[in-house]
Design a protein around this motif. Sequence first.
Motif, PDB file in Angstrom:
ATOM      1  N   VAL A  33      56.663  43.036  14.888  1.00  0.00           N
ATOM      2  CA  VAL A  33      55.601  42.417  14.090  1.00  0.00           C
ATOM      3  C   VAL A  33      56.114  41.143  13.425  1.00  0.00           C
ATOM      4  O   VAL A  33      55.475  40.087  13.463  1.00  0.00           O
ATOM      5  N   VAL A  34      57.309  41.240  12.808  1.00  0.00           N
ATOM      6  CA  VAL A  34      57.875  40.084  12.109  1.00  0.00           C
ATOM      7  C   VAL A  34      58.158  38.951  13.081  1.00  0.00           C
ATOM      8  O   VAL A  34      57.802  37.787  12.841  1.00  0.00           O
ATOM      9  N   GLU A  35      58.792  39.253  14.191  1.00  0.00           N
ATOM     10  CA  GLU A  35      59.134  38.211  15.156  1.00  0.00           C
ATOM     11  C   GLU A  35      57.893  37.558  15.738  1.00  0.00           C
ATOM     12  O   GLU A  35      57.826  36.338  15.890  1.00  0.00           O
ATOM     13  N   ALA A  36      56.898  38.369  16.086  1.00  0.00           N
ATOM     14  CA  ALA A  36      55.677  37.822  16.666  1.00  0.00           C
ATOM     15  C   ALA A  36      54.942  36.950  15.656  1.00  0.00           C
ATOM     16  O   ALA A  36      54.443  35.866  15.979  1.00  0.00           O
ATOM     17  N   GLY A  37      54.890  37.433  14.422  1.00  0.00           N
ATOM     18  CA  GLY A  37      54.178  36.676  13.399  1.00  0.00           C
ATOM     19  C   GLY A  37      54.818  35.344  13.092  1.00  0.00           C
ATOM     20  O   GLY A  37      54.139  34.359  12.818  1.00  0.00           O
ATOM     21  N   ARG A  38      56.154  35.296  13.138  1.00  0.00           N
ATOM     22  CA  ARG A  38      56.867  34.069  12.801  1.00  0.00           C
ATOM     23  C   ARG A  38      56.868  33.060  13.948  1.00  0.00           C
ATOM     24  O   ARG A  38      57.138  31.884  13.733  1.00  0.00           O
ATOM     25  N   SER A  39      56.575  33.512  15.145  1.00  0.00           N
ATOM     26  CA  SER A  39      56.713  32.626  16.304  1.00  0.00           C
ATOM     27  C   SER A  39      55.407  32.079  16.844  1.00  0.00           C
ATOM     28  O   SER A  39      55.430  31.315  17.812  1.00  0.00           O
ATOM     29  N   CYS A  40      54.273  32.465  16.276  1.00  0.00           N
ATOM     30  CA  CYS A  40      53.010  31.980  16.837  1.00  0.00           C
ATOM     31  C   CYS A  40      51.970  31.753  15.749  1.00  0.00           C
ATOM     32  O   CYS A  40      52.023  32.347  14.677  1.00  0.00           O
ATOM     33  N   SER A  41      51.039  30.871  16.070  1.00  0.00           N
ATOM     34  CA  SER A  41      49.863  30.674  15.232  1.00  0.00           C
ATOM     35  C   SER A  41      48.731  31.506  15.821  1.00  0.00           C
ATOM     36  O   SER A  41      48.570  31.581  17.041  1.00  0.00           O
ATOM     37  N   LEU A  42      47.962  32.119  14.961  1.00  0.00           N
ATOM     38  CA  LEU A  42      46.901  33.005  15.428  1.00  0.00           C
ATOM     39  C   LEU A  42      45.702  32.201  15.918  1.00  0.00           C
ATOM     40  O   LEU A  42      45.344  31.184  15.336  1.00  0.00           O
ATOM     41  N   THR A  43      45.089  32.676  16.985  1.00  0.00           N
ATOM     42  CA  THR A  43      43.917  32.010  17.543  1.00  0.00           C
ATOM     43  C   THR A  43      42.686  32.885  17.369  1.00  0.00           C
ATOM     44  O   THR A  43      42.765  34.116  17.325  1.00  0.00           O
ATOM     45  N   THR A  44      41.521  32.238  17.316  1.00  0.00           N
ATOM     46  CA  THR A  44      40.267  32.971  17.109  1.00  0.00           C
ATOM     47  C   THR A  44      40.003  33.953  18.228  1.00  0.00           C
ATOM     48  O   THR A  44      39.591  35.098  17.991  1.00  0.00           O
ATOM     49  N   ALA A  45      40.249  33.533  19.462  1.00  0.00           N
ATOM     50  CA  ALA A  45      39.946  34.403  20.607  1.00  0.00           C
ATOM     51  C   ALA A  45      40.758  35.693  20.556  1.00  0.00           C
ATOM     52  O   ALA A  45      40.224  36.792  20.788  1.00  0.00           O
ATOM     53  N   VAL A  46      42.049  35.585  20.252  1.00  0.00           N
ATOM     54  CA  VAL A  46      42.899  36.770  20.191  1.00  0.00           C
ATOM     55  C   VAL A  46      42.479  37.674  19.030  1.00  0.00           C
ATOM     56  O   VAL A  46      42.417  38.905  19.154  1.00  0.00           O
ATOM     57  N   LEU A  47      42.164  37.080  17.893  1.00  0.00           N
ATOM     58  CA  LEU A  47      41.738  37.872  16.738  1.00  0.00           C
ATOM     59  C   LEU A  47      40.445  38.620  17.042  1.00  0.00           C
ATOM     60  O   LEU A  47      40.300  39.805  16.694  1.00  0.00           O
ATOM     61  N   GLU A  48      39.505  37.942  17.663  1.00  0.00           N
ATOM     62  CA  GLU A  48      38.238  38.596  17.998  1.00  0.00           C
ATOM     63  C   GLU A  48      38.454  39.742  18.977  1.00  0.00           C
ATOM     64  O   GLU A  48      37.852  40.821  18.856  1.00  0.00           O
TER      65      GLU A  48
ATOM     66  N   TRP B 142      41.243  41.592  19.477  1.00  0.00           N
ATOM     67  CA  TRP B 142      41.905  42.735  18.861  1.00  0.00           C
ATOM     68  C   TRP B 142      41.018  43.404  17.813  1.00  0.00           C
ATOM     69  O   TRP B 142      41.154  44.608  17.567  1.00  0.00           O
ATOM     70  N   SER B 143      40.096  42.667  17.251  1.00  0.00           N
ATOM     71  CA  SER B 143      39.146  43.281  16.314  1.00  0.00           C
ATOM     72  C   SER B 143      38.196  44.215  17.052  1.00  0.00           C
ATOM     73  O   SER B 143      37.776  45.251  16.526  1.00  0.00           O
ATOM     74  N   ARG B 144      37.868  43.880  18.291  1.00  0.00           N
ATOM     75  CA  ARG B 144      36.992  44.747  19.092  1.00  0.00           C
ATOM     76  C   ARG B 144      37.741  45.966  19.623  1.00  0.00           C
ATOM     77  O   ARG B 144      37.189  47.063  19.712  1.00  0.00           O
ATOM     78  N   LEU B 145      39.009  45.793  19.983  1.00  0.00           N
ATOM     79  CA  LEU B 145      39.786  46.873  20.590  1.00  0.00           C
ATOM     80  C   LEU B 145      40.217  47.930  19.578  1.00  0.00           C
ATOM     81  O   LEU B 145      40.382  49.102  19.930  1.00  0.00           O
ATOM     82  N   GLY B 146      40.422  47.536  18.353  1.00  0.00           N
ATOM     83  CA  GLY B 146      40.970  48.455  17.367  1.00  0.00           C
ATOM     84  C   GLY B 146      39.959  49.438  16.820  1.00  0.00           C
ATOM     85  O   GLY B 146      38.740  49.216  16.867  1.00  0.00           O
ATOM     86  N   THR B 147      40.466  50.531  16.304  1.00  0.00           N
ATOM     87  CA  THR B 147      39.616  51.475  15.586  1.00  0.00           C
ATOM     88  C   THR B 147      39.253  50.870  14.230  1.00  0.00           C
ATOM     89  O   THR B 147      39.895  49.913  13.771  1.00  0.00           O
ATOM     90  N   PRO B 148      38.215  51.397  13.560  1.00  0.00           N
ATOM     91  CA  PRO B 148      37.883  50.863  12.237  1.00  0.00           C
ATOM     92  C   PRO B 148      39.070  50.828  11.285  1.00  0.00           C
ATOM     93  O   PRO B 148      39.247  49.861  10.537  1.00  0.00           O
ATOM     94  N   LYS B 149      39.909  51.870  11.294  1.00  0.00           N
ATOM     95  CA  LYS B 149      41.081  51.890  10.417  1.00  0.00           C
ATOM     96  C   LYS B 149      42.080  50.804  10.802  1.00  0.00           C
ATOM     97  O   LYS B 149      42.675  50.147   9.954  1.00  0.00           O
ATOM     98  N   GLN B 150      42.251  50.623  12.113  1.00  0.00           N
ATOM     99  CA  GLN B 150      43.185  49.596  12.576  1.00  0.00           C
ATOM    100  C   GLN B 150      42.696  48.200  12.220  1.00  0.00           C
ATOM    101  O   GLN B 150      43.478  47.338  11.800  1.00  0.00           O
ATOM    102  N   VAL B 151      41.403  47.971  12.391  1.00  0.00           N
ATOM    103  CA  VAL B 151      40.836  46.658  12.061  1.00  0.00           C
ATOM    104  C   VAL B 151      40.909  46.410  10.565  1.00  0.00           C
ATOM    105  O   VAL B 151      41.190  45.298  10.114  1.00  0.00           O
ATOM    106  N   GLU B 152      40.684  47.466   9.772  1.00  0.00           N
ATOM    107  CA  GLU B 152      40.809  47.335   8.316  1.00  0.00           C
ATOM    108  C   GLU B 152      42.240  46.964   7.932  1.00  0.00           C
ATOM    109  O   GLU B 152      42.464  46.112   7.065  1.00  0.00           O
ATOM    110  N   TYR B 153      43.203  47.586   8.584  1.00  0.00           N
ATOM    111  CA  TYR B 153      44.612  47.277   8.324  1.00  0.00           C
ATOM    112  C   TYR B 153      44.916  45.832   8.708  1.00  0.00           C
ATOM    113  O   TYR B 153      45.595  45.103   7.965  1.00  0.00           O
ATOM    114  N   LEU B 154      44.417  45.409   9.896  1.00  0.00           N
ATOM    115  CA  LEU B 154      44.641  44.037  10.354  1.00  0.00           C
ATOM    116  C   LEU B 154      44.030  43.033   9.380  1.00  0.00           C
ATOM    117  O   LEU B 154      44.657  42.026   9.036  1.00  0.00           O
TER     118      LEU B 154
END
Length: 247
Positions: free
Chosen positions: A11-26, A28-40
């Motif tokens: 998590v730390v390495e991935a977060g430090r090495s990339c900028s988040l994009t809208t497409a990826v966020l959308e 993963w928001s669809r793929l995750g469970t409500p609890k997972q999306v809440e955590y994200l």
Amino acid sequence: MAASEELARRVVEAGRSCSLTTAVLEEWSRLGTPKQVEYLAGYLEAERSSREASKRATLLRRCALPAPKTFDGYDWSAVSWPEDMGRESLLALDFVERREDLVLMGDVGTGKTHMASALCALACERRLEARFFTASSLVMRLRRARDDGRLDREAALIGKARLLVIDELGFLPLDADGARLLFQIFADAYERQSVVITTNLEFSRWGSVFGDDQMAAAVIDRIVHHGRLVQFRGESYRVRHALMQEG
């Protein structure tokens, strides 16, 4: 290494090495469970708050306020406003958004520098770059930069600020060289930055500051075109609260 520790490392390495994009966020928001999306969402909101706090701290440090001030408990009784401006407009920083100037003019010790300093701190809190100088310290800074062959670079750095405060204009007279350097800052800021000036001198006496009536008139012309005069009248706060009193 435990599985949980390995996940944390990824998590730390991935977060430090990339900028988040809208497409990826959308996605993963669809793929995750409500609890997972809440955590994200909670993680991303915490990251945003951390970045904003870091930026505010960096801006405030770069602003170089001699004594950071706020408007908490500020005494507004000495302030006289122009017709089209008041406290609410000032605190909203409307003048900064419009690249307008303010001249805080009046008696010594009535809150001009406090107001200017608090405006800088407020701008930094809202993630707007601000810089604070006394007129004399700014001239000395520009002289050093010129002598070192980096005047253009220094002027460009000052020009990046959305809000530029020049404090105590007129407290110390400028020689011809210093006046020319300061004039260039005003000329560069015109219609590009908001400049706040504090002074105890009426416009008619600015010629004595710059040592040249025409140069002073040129500065005043630029300021009044997109600026407002806020006047301060009253007894000095420092005198009223002085430890040294006559018997």
